[in-house]
Scaffold this motif. Structure first.
Motif, PDB file in Angstrom:
ATOM      1  N   ASP A 114      -9.468   3.471  -3.113  1.00  0.00           N
ATOM      2  CA  ASP A 114      -9.392   3.719  -4.550  1.00  0.00           C
ATOM      3  C   ASP A 114      -9.035   2.444  -5.312  1.00  0.00           C
ATOM      4  O   ASP A 114      -8.133   1.701  -4.894  1.00  0.00           O
ATOM      5  CB  ASP A 114      -8.336   4.801  -4.826  1.00  0.00           C
ATOM      6  CG  ASP A 114      -8.210   5.104  -6.306  1.00  0.00           C
ATOM      7  OD1 ASP A 114      -7.250   4.612  -6.935  1.00  0.00           O
ATOM      8  OD2 ASP A 114      -9.088   5.810  -6.829  1.00  0.00           O
ATOM      9  N   TYR A 115      -9.730   2.201  -6.403  1.00  0.00           N
ATOM     10  CA  TYR A 115      -9.513   0.955  -7.138  1.00  0.00           C
ATOM     11  C   TYR A 115      -8.077   0.828  -7.649  1.00  0.00           C
ATOM     12  O   TYR A 115      -7.498  -0.260  -7.644  1.00  0.00           O
ATOM     13  CB  TYR A 115     -10.476   0.868  -8.324  1.00  0.00           C
ATOM     14  CG  TYR A 115     -10.385  -0.441  -9.072  1.00  0.00           C
ATOM     15  CD1 TYR A 115     -11.016  -1.584  -8.590  1.00  0.00           C
ATOM     16  CD2 TYR A 115      -9.642  -0.552 -10.254  1.00  0.00           C
ATOM     17  CE1 TYR A 115     -10.928  -2.797  -9.254  1.00  0.00           C
ATOM     18  CE2 TYR A 115      -9.545  -1.762 -10.923  1.00  0.00           C
ATOM     19  CZ  TYR A 115     -10.192  -2.881 -10.428  1.00  0.00           C
ATOM     20  OH  TYR A 115     -10.090  -4.083 -11.089  1.00  0.00           O
ATOM     21  N   GLY A 116      -7.493   1.950  -8.078  1.00  0.00           N
ATOM     22  CA  GLY A 116      -6.130   1.914  -8.592  1.00  0.00           C
ATOM     23  C   GLY A 116      -5.079   1.702  -7.526  1.00  0.00           C
ATOM     24  O   GLY A 116      -4.062   1.048  -7.760  1.00  0.00           O
ATOM     25  N   LYS A 117      -5.341   2.246  -6.329  1.00  0.00           N
ATOM     26  CA  LYS A 117      -4.423   2.097  -5.204  1.00  0.00           C
ATOM     27  C   LYS A 117      -5.228   1.741  -3.958  1.00  0.00           C
ATOM     28  O   LYS A 117      -5.384   2.536  -3.034  1.00  0.00           O
ATOM     29  CB  LYS A 117      -3.624   3.387  -4.973  1.00  0.00           C
ATOM     30  CG  LYS A 117      -2.699   3.750  -6.128  1.00  0.00           C
ATOM     31  CD  LYS A 117      -1.934   5.019  -5.832  1.00  0.00           C
ATOM     32  CE  LYS A 117      -0.987   5.373  -6.975  1.00  0.00           C
ATOM     33  NZ  LYS A 117      -0.236   6.632  -6.697  1.00  0.00           N
ATOM     34  N   PRO A 118      -5.758   0.536  -3.908  1.00  0.00           N
ATOM     35  CA  PRO A 118      -6.670   0.175  -2.817  1.00  0.00           C
ATOM     36  C   PRO A 118      -5.957  -0.031  -1.483  1.00  0.00           C
ATOM     37  O   PRO A 118      -4.791  -0.423  -1.444  1.00  0.00           O
ATOM     38  CB  PRO A 118      -7.275  -1.144  -3.304  1.00  0.00           C
ATOM     39  CG  PRO A 118      -6.204  -1.743  -4.167  1.00  0.00           C
ATOM     40  CD  PRO A 118      -5.557  -0.578  -4.860  1.00  0.00           C
ATOM     41  N   LYS A 119      -6.677   0.212  -0.417  1.00  0.00           N
ATOM     42  CA  LYS A 119      -6.187  -0.138   0.907  1.00  0.00           C
ATOM     43  C   LYS A 119      -6.215  -1.653   1.080  1.00  0.00           C
ATOM     44  O   LYS A 119      -5.342  -2.240   1.702  1.00  0.00           O
ATOM     45  CB  LYS A 119      -7.053   0.526   1.986  1.00  0.00           C
ATOM     46  CG  LYS A 119      -7.005   2.038   1.980  1.00  0.00           C
ATOM     47  CD  LYS A 119      -7.950   2.601   3.036  1.00  0.00           C
ATOM     48  CE  LYS A 119      -7.961   4.132   3.010  1.00  0.00           C
ATOM     49  NZ  LYS A 119      -8.950   4.681   3.985  1.00  0.00           N
ATOM     50  N   VAL A 120      -7.281  -2.255   0.535  1.00  0.00           N
ATOM     51  CA  VAL A 120      -7.438  -3.700   0.582  1.00  0.00           C
ATOM     52  C   VAL A 120      -7.947  -4.180  -0.770  1.00  0.00           C
ATOM     53  O   VAL A 120      -8.903  -3.619  -1.298  1.00  0.00           O
ATOM     54  CB  VAL A 120      -8.440  -4.140   1.677  1.00  0.00           C
ATOM     55  CG1 VAL A 120      -8.600  -5.662   1.681  1.00  0.00           C
ATOM     56  CG2 VAL A 120      -8.004  -3.647   3.050  1.00  0.00           C
ATOM     57  N   ARG A 121      -7.299  -5.179  -1.327  1.00  0.00           N
ATOM     58  CA  ARG A 121      -7.778  -5.805  -2.566  1.00  0.00           C
ATOM     59  C   ARG A 121      -8.551  -7.063  -2.176  1.00  0.00           C
ATOM     60  O   ARG A 121      -8.010  -7.970  -1.557  1.00  0.00           O
ATOM     61  CB  ARG A 121      -6.601  -6.167  -3.482  1.00  0.00           C
ATOM     62  CG  ARG A 121      -7.007  -6.826  -4.779  1.00  0.00           C
ATOM     63  CD  ARG A 121      -7.596  -5.854  -5.769  1.00  0.00           C
ATOM     64  NE  ARG A 121      -6.591  -4.948  -6.314  1.00  0.00           N
ATOM     65  CZ  ARG A 121      -6.873  -3.953  -7.160  1.00  0.00           C
ATOM     66  NH1 ARG A 121      -8.118  -3.739  -7.529  1.00  0.00           N
ATOM     67  NH2 ARG A 121      -5.912  -3.165  -7.601  1.00  0.00           N
ATOM     68  N   LEU A 122      -9.834  -7.096  -2.519  1.00  0.00           N
ATOM     69  CA  LEU A 122     -10.722  -8.197  -2.137  1.00  0.00           C
ATOM     70  C   LEU A 122     -10.765  -9.267  -3.224  1.00  0.00           C
ATOM     71  O   LEU A 122     -10.255  -9.050  -4.327  1.00  0.00           O
ATOM     72  CB  LEU A 122     -12.121  -7.642  -1.853  1.00  0.00           C
ATOM     73  CG  LEU A 122     -12.172  -6.590  -0.731  1.00  0.00           C
ATOM     74  CD1 LEU A 122     -13.518  -5.886  -0.719  1.00  0.00           C
ATOM     75  CD2 LEU A 122     -11.882  -7.227   0.609  1.00  0.00           C
ATOM     76  N   PRO A 123     -11.375 -10.425  -2.944  1.00  0.00           N
ATOM     77  CA  PRO A 123     -11.337 -11.550  -3.896  1.00  0.00           C
ATOM     78  C   PRO A 123     -12.028 -11.285  -5.226  1.00  0.00           C
ATOM     79  O   PRO A 123     -11.707 -11.914  -6.228  1.00  0.00           O
ATOM     80  CB  PRO A 123     -12.049 -12.674  -3.137  1.00  0.00           C
ATOM     81  CG  PRO A 123     -11.915 -12.310  -1.705  1.00  0.00           C
ATOM     82  CD  PRO A 123     -11.947 -10.834  -1.662  1.00  0.00           C
TER      83      PRO A 123
END
Length: 261
Positions: A106-115
């Protein structure tokens, strides 16, 4: 060429194979752009220029003789429609070649935030030929639905978009948009890989008629001349931009060239 050298040139790594397959797709006189963190496309562009595309213009972010002021002029060139080829990748690539470079989950609570997109939105719309590549091929990387859409290969009527996606290159083979809807289908496999294996590691239907689909060709393995050019000529130039990559994948050949000289 010695017998030992012939034997060495008969074997190759996954990275070398992908470089050769991508290089074959590049054409003479094209303007070819390569972004950051892209040693495989950079090597492919240099290999093509060394072999069959000698009049191509190759611009690799990080090269010593970068002819632009920063990246703005580079993107200005794209937006004027003067860039023929560019390479993109994604943490996720879906069945239409849409890419995700933002988040896993989920964008609001992501598992991984990418560049993030790093200009891919502009690139996908303005370059004439786009090649997608991934150095791994698995279900998570090729889902039916993306967790976030960073950029797309085609757009609605009335929205400016160049010709778009040529294909997706991975260690297992090549997927290309086939048919009016532009959905990706398996176009070829690397030597030793069966179509069913590619399908089993892809989260969307690749359009195979059966598990042992004999209509899917194998890619031609890298030739000895391609490998020799890559290892003993291209690697020297690539080392200026990606020294660690070259040390890891071509270090033995560089040392060999020094000893022989």
């Amino acid at each position: 060429m010695s017998r030992m050298e012939q034997i060495r040139l008969s074997s190759y790594s996954m990275e070398e194979a992908m470089i050769c397959y991508l290089a074959r797709e590049l054409r003479n006189h094209e303007v070819i752009g390569v972004g950051n963190n892209s040693p495989i496309p950079a090597a492919a562009a240099l290999l093509a220029k060394a072999r069959h595309a000698k009049q191509a213009s190759v611009y690799i972010l990080g090269q010593c003789d970068w002819p632009f002021q920063g990246t703005k002029e580079f993107f200005d060139l794209m937006q004027r429609g003067e860039m023929d080829v560019f390479f993109l990748s994604g943490a996720q690539i879906d069945s239409y070649g849409r890419i995700n470079l933002h988040t896993i989950g989920d964008y609001g609570k992501p598992k991984v935030r990418l560049p993030g997109g790093a200009g891919s939105g502009v690139v996908y719309f303005t370059c004439k030929r786009i090649f997608l590549f991934k150095t791994d091929h698995g279900l998570k990387g090729f889902p039916e639905t993306l967790d976030f859409v960073t950029s797309i290969p085609s757009s609605g009527k009335g929205i400016y978009h160049q010709n778009g996606l040529v294909g997706v290159y991975t260690p297992l083979g090549v997927m290309k948009p086939i048919g009016p809807d532009g959905r990706l289908k398996l176009a070829a496999t690397v030597p030793g890989v069966k179509p069913a294996e590619v399908q089993g590691k892809t989260g969307f239907d690749l359009g195979l008629s059966n598990e042992d689909d004999t209509s899917i060709p194998n890619l031609e393995p890298p030739s000895t001349i391609e490998l020799a050019t890559l290892r003993y000529e291209v690697s020297h130039e690539l080392r200026r931009i990606y020294p660690l990559f070259v040390k890891q994948h071509f270090g033995a050949y560089l040392k060999s060239a020094v000893v022989q000289s």
